[in-house]
Design a protein around this motif. Structure first.
Motif, PDB file in Angstrom:
ATOM      1  N   ARG A 186      26.039 -44.995 -34.890  1.00 52.25           N
ATOM      2  CA  ARG A 186      25.863 -44.689 -36.321  1.00 52.25           C
ATOM      3  C   ARG A 186      26.040 -43.198 -36.578  1.00 52.25           C
ATOM      4  O   ARG A 186      26.738 -42.787 -37.505  1.00 52.25           O
ATOM      5  CB  ARG A 186      24.497 -45.153 -36.811  1.00 52.25           C
ATOM      6  CG  ARG A 186      24.203 -44.723 -38.257  1.00 52.25           C
ATOM      7  CD  ARG A 186      22.884 -45.217 -38.794  1.00 52.25           C
ATOM      8  NE  ARG A 186      21.735 -44.789 -38.019  1.00 52.25           N
ATOM      9  CZ  ARG A 186      21.186 -43.566 -38.050  1.00 52.25           C
ATOM     10  NH1 ARG A 186      21.706 -42.621 -38.823  1.00 52.25           N
ATOM     11  NH2 ARG A 186      20.123 -43.277 -37.318  1.00 52.25           N
ATOM     12  N   ARG A 187      25.416 -42.392 -35.736  1.00 57.29           N
ATOM     13  CA  ARG A 187      25.520 -40.942 -35.952  1.00 57.29           C
ATOM     14  C   ARG A 187      26.960 -40.451 -35.789  1.00 57.29           C
ATOM     15  O   ARG A 187      27.422 -39.588 -36.531  1.00 57.29           O
ATOM     16  CB  ARG A 187      24.573 -40.191 -35.007  1.00 57.29           C
ATOM     17  CG  ARG A 187      23.101 -40.322 -35.447  1.00 57.29           C
ATOM     18  CD  ARG A 187      22.199 -39.384 -34.662  1.00 57.29           C
ATOM     19  NE  ARG A 187      22.171 -39.703 -33.246  1.00 57.29           N
ATOM     20  CZ  ARG A 187      21.254 -40.475 -32.656  1.00 57.29           C
ATOM     21  NH1 ARG A 187      20.281 -41.022 -33.364  1.00 57.29           N
ATOM     22  NH2 ARG A 187      21.305 -40.712 -31.360  1.00 57.29           N
ATOM     23  N   TRP A 207      29.059 -42.788 -44.792  1.00 56.40           N
ATOM     24  CA  TRP A 207      27.637 -42.932 -45.124  1.00 56.40           C
ATOM     25  C   TRP A 207      27.393 -44.201 -45.930  1.00 56.40           C
ATOM     26  O   TRP A 207      26.423 -44.288 -46.686  1.00 56.40           O
ATOM     27  CB  TRP A 207      27.144 -41.694 -45.896  1.00 56.40           C
ATOM     28  CG  TRP A 207      27.046 -40.497 -45.010  1.00 56.40           C
ATOM     29  CD1 TRP A 207      28.039 -39.598 -44.741  1.00 56.40           C
ATOM     30  CD2 TRP A 207      25.908 -40.073 -44.246  1.00 56.40           C
ATOM     31  NE1 TRP A 207      27.593 -38.632 -43.849  1.00 56.40           N
ATOM     32  CE2 TRP A 207      26.280 -38.907 -43.544  1.00 56.40           C
ATOM     33  CE3 TRP A 207      24.599 -40.569 -44.082  1.00 56.40           C
ATOM     34  CZ2 TRP A 207      25.411 -38.224 -42.682  1.00 56.40           C
ATOM     35  CZ3 TRP A 207      23.734 -39.883 -43.247  1.00 56.40           C
ATOM     36  CH2 TRP A 207      24.146 -38.726 -42.562  1.00 56.40           C
ATOM     37  N   GLU A 213      28.674 -41.274 -38.930  1.00 50.07           N
ATOM     38  CA  GLU A 213      28.260 -40.376 -40.013  1.00 50.07           C
ATOM     39  C   GLU A 213      28.929 -39.015 -39.879  1.00 50.07           C
ATOM     40  O   GLU A 213      29.377 -38.431 -40.866  1.00 50.07           O
ATOM     41  CB  GLU A 213      26.734 -40.240 -40.028  1.00 50.07           C
ATOM     42  CG  GLU A 213      26.053 -41.518 -40.519  1.00 50.07           C
ATOM     43  CD  GLU A 213      24.550 -41.545 -40.260  1.00 50.07           C
ATOM     44  OE1 GLU A 213      23.912 -42.541 -40.651  1.00 50.07           O
ATOM     45  OE2 GLU A 213      24.015 -40.592 -39.651  1.00 50.07           O
ATOM     46  N   ARG A 214      29.033 -38.534 -38.635  1.00 51.33           N
ATOM     47  CA  ARG A 214      29.737 -37.260 -38.428  1.00 51.33           C
ATOM     48  C   ARG A 214      31.188 -37.347 -38.903  1.00 51.33           C
ATOM     49  O   ARG A 214      31.768 -36.364 -39.332  1.00 51.33           O
ATOM     50  CB  ARG A 214      29.724 -36.874 -36.934  1.00 51.33           C
ATOM     51  CG  ARG A 214      28.431 -36.224 -36.474  1.00 51.33           C
ATOM     52  CD  ARG A 214      28.615 -35.518 -35.134  1.00 51.33           C
ATOM     53  NE  ARG A 214      29.078 -36.387 -34.053  1.00 51.33           N
ATOM     54  CZ  ARG A 214      28.291 -37.175 -33.329  1.00 51.33           C
ATOM     55  NH1 ARG A 214      26.988 -37.235 -33.572  1.00 51.33           N
ATOM     56  NH2 ARG A 214      28.787 -37.919 -32.357  1.00 51.33           N
ATOM     57  N   TRP A 267      23.305 -44.072 -31.790  1.00 51.61           N
ATOM     58  CA  TRP A 267      24.313 -43.122 -31.318  1.00 51.61           C
ATOM     59  C   TRP A 267      25.656 -43.386 -32.012  1.00 51.61           C
ATOM     60  O   TRP A 267      26.339 -42.452 -32.456  1.00 51.61           O
ATOM     61  CB  TRP A 267      24.459 -43.256 -29.795  1.00 51.61           C
ATOM     62  CG  TRP A 267      25.403 -42.269 -29.183  1.00 51.61           C
ATOM     63  CD1 TRP A 267      25.102 -41.017 -28.742  1.00 51.61           C
ATOM     64  CD2 TRP A 267      26.813 -42.446 -28.967  1.00 51.61           C
ATOM     65  NE1 TRP A 267      26.226 -40.405 -28.260  1.00 51.61           N
ATOM     66  CE2 TRP A 267      27.294 -41.251 -28.384  1.00 51.61           C
ATOM     67  CE3 TRP A 267      27.701 -43.489 -29.198  1.00 51.61           C
ATOM     68  CZ2 TRP A 267      28.627 -41.083 -28.032  1.00 51.61           C
ATOM     69  CZ3 TRP A 267      29.029 -43.317 -28.866  1.00 51.61           C
ATOM     70  CH2 TRP A 267      29.493 -42.125 -28.284  1.00 51.61           C
TER      71      TRP A 267
END
Lengths: 275, 275
Positions: free
Chosen positions: A233-234, A242, A237-238, A231
């Protein structure tokens, strides 16, 4: 995370088991191509030799730990910390590291002045920004868990790191290191990650153990604790990051006592299933 | 702090040494006129008997600890926690307590869903607001230190407590408990205390020890640690709170092992010099 190429492992994860050379050789043997460096280990072997070992193994380097720690109210001690951070920047440049991990430092023994310590730590970052810029090395501000406020880091939250970046005129030489262990509890986490955006220069992963026994040296392997790492990490990334997912585990009771080859194998597996 | 009349001492400070009755008699003997109550101790003696002992000694009661702990994703477990909180409100009313200390609760075993736990904890507070209002007892939302997020309190910061109060339409039955141990590290402390203003219904004091050994049960006596308690007290007074300064020390290694009369004497002295 299914992209193995984003895996980095900090050599401190094998602090008592592997020397500088052994850790680089060991990681390379397991196909890990990115690491982070612990200055004590680098100093043991020497910066020139360390740089050669890294180059020989085609090893990329994220951060060099640590610079900063400049909270002392004693001007000479404060200046010594600034000078040491300048040396860290130079070392980082010589080994091709992306950034110096900047810990703010805690409270001087006997002091209760958190606010003053914060001002001095921020002032120290500002002082070395020109050095970082000149060397092409970033300063990665890393908030630690609030339980380390007294010992290691009066910089306690991502919000505060974002504010420091603003106070430093958002100099591109200043970035933020997000460590799952330090931030997972934070009610403002998602919002502050979004604010951090392109400031984020590193993402450290490890887990919070339910039976935590030590404030600093009892971090867990991903999947053994309660942090929803994917969660975080995402969310990162958003916000546009990266880069490497860097495993960094200080674990006096467990992982520092195991065969380091086994530790790397477990990390690779858990990165796929729990990062 | 030079106003002895503002001193309150939570009976949990003598958890293993004194029974309910002994703690009230002991505090009265030392001229302490205000306390806070630990439900387990109250249940041992019975609510009626407890209320009589308090009345016989003219002892005022700040908080009754604890209600809340309603984070379970299992609807029956969640409802049981809500029901238990209703009982706490009724008990608080019967012993004349100002508020029930509301802990949000941590993560259910095996869960990584901090956000869901927070929603359920907040929902539970909302559910018992009418009971609190009807009983004339406040619900004191107490954020705990972020290191207890997993075990005891997904409510981690004063900012979050302020936000919960807003989400509960700032019902006058909902207040905030500020504990020095839980908030001292917070970069937003001064700002959030000012925001909390009249919401503050209790002020707990104790200290952060430099060699903290346990996440929950190793709090220090005021003056033995690094918290600038008078600074926090003054911030709270500026926000309008002039109620009791309530000493609450969970100390497995030290104060829970000492002669409780000595503990009270030290508390009285340290309150003058370090609160």
């Amino acid at each position: 995370m299914d992209d193995d190429s984003r895996l980095a492992i900090h050599q401190v994860t094998f602090l008592p088991q592997w020397s500088f050379r052994e850790s680089i050789e060991g990681l390379a043997r397991h196909g890990v191509t990115c690491t982070a460096i612990w200055r004590d280990k680098l100093h043991e072997i020497g910066v020139g030799e360390g740089a050669m070992i890294l180059a020989d193994h085609g090893m990329k380097v994220t951060g060099l730990s640590v610079g900063g720690l400049a909270t002392s109210p004693d001007p000479r001690a404060w200046q010594a910390a600034v000078d040491d951070t300048r040396r860290a920047i130079e070392e980082a440049s010589r080994i091709g590291a992306d950034h110096v991990v900047m810990l703010s430092g805690g409270l001087e023994a006997g002091s209760k002045d958190v606010s003053g310590a914060r001002q001095r730590a921020l002032e120290a970052v500002g002082r070395v920004v020109p050095d970082a810029r000149a060397s092409g090395v970033k300063l990665g501000l890393e908030p630690l868990h609030p339980m380390l406020c007294e010992k290691r880091a009066v910089l306690c939250t991502l919000k505060q790191a974002n504010e420091w970046c603003e106070l430093l005129d958002d100099d591109p030489a200043v970035g933020i290191v997000v460590d799952t262990y330090a931030v997972w509890w934070d009610p403002a986490l998602e919002e502050e990650i979004a604010k951090a955006g392109p400031r984020i220069c590193a993402f450290h992963v490890n887990d919070w153990l339910s039976d935590t026994r030590d404030l600093r040296l009892d971090r867990g392997m991903m999947g053994d604790g309660v942090i929803d790492i994917p969660w975080i990490r995402r969310a990162i990334e958003r916000s546009g990051y990266w880069g490497p997912c860097e495993v960094e585990i200080f674990s006096e009771r467990d992982w520092w006592r195991r065969d380091p080859d086994e530790v790397v194998r477990v990390i690779k597996e858990r990165t796929r299933t729990h990062v």
